[in-house]
Each structure stands twice: as C-alpha cells, then as structure tokens.
Write an enzyme that holds these catalytic residues in place. Structure first.
Site, PDB file in Angstrom:
ATOM      1  N   ASP A   1      28.452  57.124 -16.284  1.00 25.31           N
ATOM      2  CA  ASP A   1      27.100  57.608 -16.558  1.00 25.31           C
ATOM      3  C   ASP A   1      27.055  58.593 -17.701  1.00 25.31           C
ATOM      4  OD1 ASP A   1      25.966  56.366 -14.430  1.00 25.31           O
ATOM      5  OD2 ASP A   1      26.155  58.081 -13.086  1.00 25.31           O
TER       6      ASP A   1
ATOM      7  N   GLU B   1       2.170  77.441  -1.909  1.00 18.33           N
ATOM      8  CA  GLU B   1       2.710  78.460  -2.819  1.00 18.33           C
ATOM      9  C   GLU B   1       4.224  78.610  -2.680  1.00 18.33           C
ATOM     10  OE1 GLU B   1       1.476  80.425  -5.471  1.00 18.33           O
ATOM     11  OE2 GLU B   1       0.161  78.704  -5.135  1.00 18.33           O
TER      12      GLU B   1
ATOM     13  N   PRO C   1      11.070  75.352  -7.852  1.00 15.64           N
ATOM     14  CA  PRO C   1      11.166  75.403  -9.318  1.00 15.64           C
ATOM     15  C   PRO C   1      11.976  76.594  -9.834  1.00 15.64           C
ATOM     16  CG  PRO C   1       8.873  75.686  -8.581  1.00 15.64           C
ATOM     17  CD  PRO C   1       9.684  75.363  -7.377  1.00 15.64           C
TER      18      PRO C   1
ATOM     19  N   ARG D   1      24.020  57.742  -5.188  1.00 19.64           N
ATOM     20  CA  ARG D   1      24.634  56.722  -6.051  1.00 19.64           C
ATOM     21  C   ARG D   1      26.075  57.064  -6.432  1.00 19.64           C
ATOM     22  NH1 ARG D   1      24.502  57.742 -11.230  1.00 19.64           N
ATOM     23  NH2 ARG D   1      24.237  55.601 -11.935  1.00 19.64           N
TER      24      ARG D   1
HETATM   25  N1  ADE Z   1       8.894  72.108  -6.167  1.00 17.63           N
HETATM   26  C1  ADE Z   1       7.890  72.157  -7.059  1.00 17.63           C
HETATM   27  N2  ADE Z   1       8.337  72.006  -8.298  1.00 17.63           N
HETATM   28  C2  ADE Z   1       9.683  71.833  -8.209  1.00 17.63           C
HETATM   29  C3  ADE Z   1      10.720  71.630  -9.150  1.00 17.63           C
HETATM   30  N3  ADE Z   1      10.476  71.568 -10.454  1.00 17.63           N
HETATM   31  N4  ADE Z   1      11.974  71.504  -8.692  1.00 17.63           N
HETATM   32  C4  ADE Z   1      12.227  71.588  -7.363  1.00 17.63           C
HETATM   33  N5  ADE Z   1      11.300  71.789  -6.432  1.00 17.63           N
HETATM   34  C5  ADE Z   1      10.035  71.918  -6.839  1.00 17.63           C
END
Ligand code: ADE
Length: 226
Positions: free
Chosen positions: A168, A115, A88, A153
């Site tokens: 797209d 984690e 994330p 794709r």
């Molecule tokens: N792992 C957990 N959340 C994620 C996200 N938003 N993007 C990429 N990998 C992740």
C-alpha cells in the site's frame, strides 16, 4: 480480532460491514464486530444519553453513565487492549497507527456525537483518541468505520492477495506507483511498455522509481518524516 463499537446511532454502522472485504473477513471469522447501542445503557425510561453542558455553551454532551456502563459490561466479559475514542482533536490516523492496532486482540471504539463526551469519560476510560483529519463530522461513526476498514484489511487472511496490503501507499513511507489494467491502449494513451514486458526485475525497478517520483511530487514530507 474483536472490535466493539459503542454508538448513539448504531444503524449508521450496519451496511459497511455487510459488503465486500469487510463482510468476507467477518464471515471467515477473522474479525468480529459488535455494535452497541448507547441508549440501551441509559438508566432512564426516555433512554436519555445526553444533557446540557455545565457552564453553558451550545450543544448537548454525551453523559458518562451510559458509556461507563457499556464499557464496564464489556470489560467484565473479556480483556481489552485498547479503548479508543473517535474525536477531531485526537491523534491523526496514520498507516502506522492502523498497523499497530491491527495486531491487537480486542479493542473498543467509542463514537462521539453532539458537542462531544463528558471529559470524565476521556479521563477515566479512554486509552487513545483518534481523529481521521482536521475537519469536523457530525459524529464518530464514519471515522470509526474508516478506522475499522484500515485496520481490518491489514489482518492476515483478509485481503485475497496478502502482499497487497503490504505494498500500500504509506506502508513503506512511499506512495504507490501508477497502476494500469486493460486496454493496453486507450485513445492512444498507452500503458508503459515496461509493464507489458514480462521482465519482473525491470518491472519492480520501474515501480520503485515511479513510487519515489510520485512521493517526491505529491507528498515530499513522507520522505523526510521520522
Ligand atoms: N468526530 C467528528 N469529527 C471527527 C474526526 N474528524 N475524526 C474523528 N472523529 C470525529
């Protein structure tokens, strides 16, 4: 293109590649997907791949050894242009990133879990970190699927209508215009006449105008972005 995905939960990655366009791309040998179970690279009998975090803090951390072993094994077999970690806190996935990655021959995608991973994995092995958005999922498997789908794709020969991927949303920094199919009238809600006119030039002008209008309304930032 060949994509190797390393995961602690490989089963999560099975079905999406068994249906529809992705399955067809694999059957046509345009793309190869290889999913690697991280536990198989664990050095102990219990197949341990995670451990407590040094310095405390909740949650388990994926250990470096199994990941290193898996990546090193793969790298001995062929050259990879990119090793990607789904996290994330990575760069936000965009059409531009997918376009770039779709040009590569071999890539590795590492999925995080718990984690996260030992920082040394990121320091030593990862070329690019990608997030699919500002929200936290339980692991990187679904994000890896999103990434694979958006890349595959774009590879020539994957979509039946090759102009499709090029038109797209986002491809030219515009959202797609509204689209319609039969019936031409649904409870008196009619498809715009121009689309039924058969006049290709007028239709394409209308589509462009509507794409700009929609982008201005919904995502004006796209028109100003570099
Ligand atoms: N792992 C957990 N959340 C994620 C996200 N938003 N993007 C990429 N990998 C992740």
């Amino acid at each position: 293109m060949r994509i190797d995905i390393i995961s602690a939960l490989p089963d999560l990655l099975k079905t999406p590649f068994q249906t529809s366009i992705l399955a067809r791309a694999i059957n046509k040998k345009i793309v190869q997907i290889h999913v690697h179970d991280l536990r198989k690279y664990s050095k102990n009998k219990k197949q341990q791949i995670d451990d407590y975090s040094y310095g405390g803090g909740g949650g388990m951390v994926l250990m470096i050894e199994p990941i290193a072993k898996c990546i090193e094994t793969l790298k001995k077999e062929r050259t990879y242009q990119m090793v990607i970690f789904m996290t994330p806190d990575g760069d936000k996935l965009s059409q531009k990133i997918s376009n770039q990655l779709s040009q590569l021959k071999n890539i590795i995608i590492l999925c995080g879990r718990y984690e996260g991973v030992d920082q040394r994995v990121r320091d030593l092995f990862i070329d690019k970190e990608i997030s699919i958005g500002d929200y936290v999922l339980t692991g990187g498997e679904l994000p890896a699927m999103v990434l694979c789908d958006s890349i595959i794709r774009l590879i020539p020969g994957v979509m039946s209508n090759s102009s499709c991927a090029l038109s797209d949303s986002f491809q030219d920094k515009l959202l797609s215009p509204p689209i319609y199919t039969r019936p031409a009238s649904y409870k008196n809600n009619k498809v715009p006449n121009i689309l039924l006119s058969g006049n290709e030039k007028k239709i394409s002008e209308w589509k462009e105008k509507e794409a700009i209008k929609r982008t201005q309304q919904k995502r004006p930032n796209l028109l100003n972005d570099e």
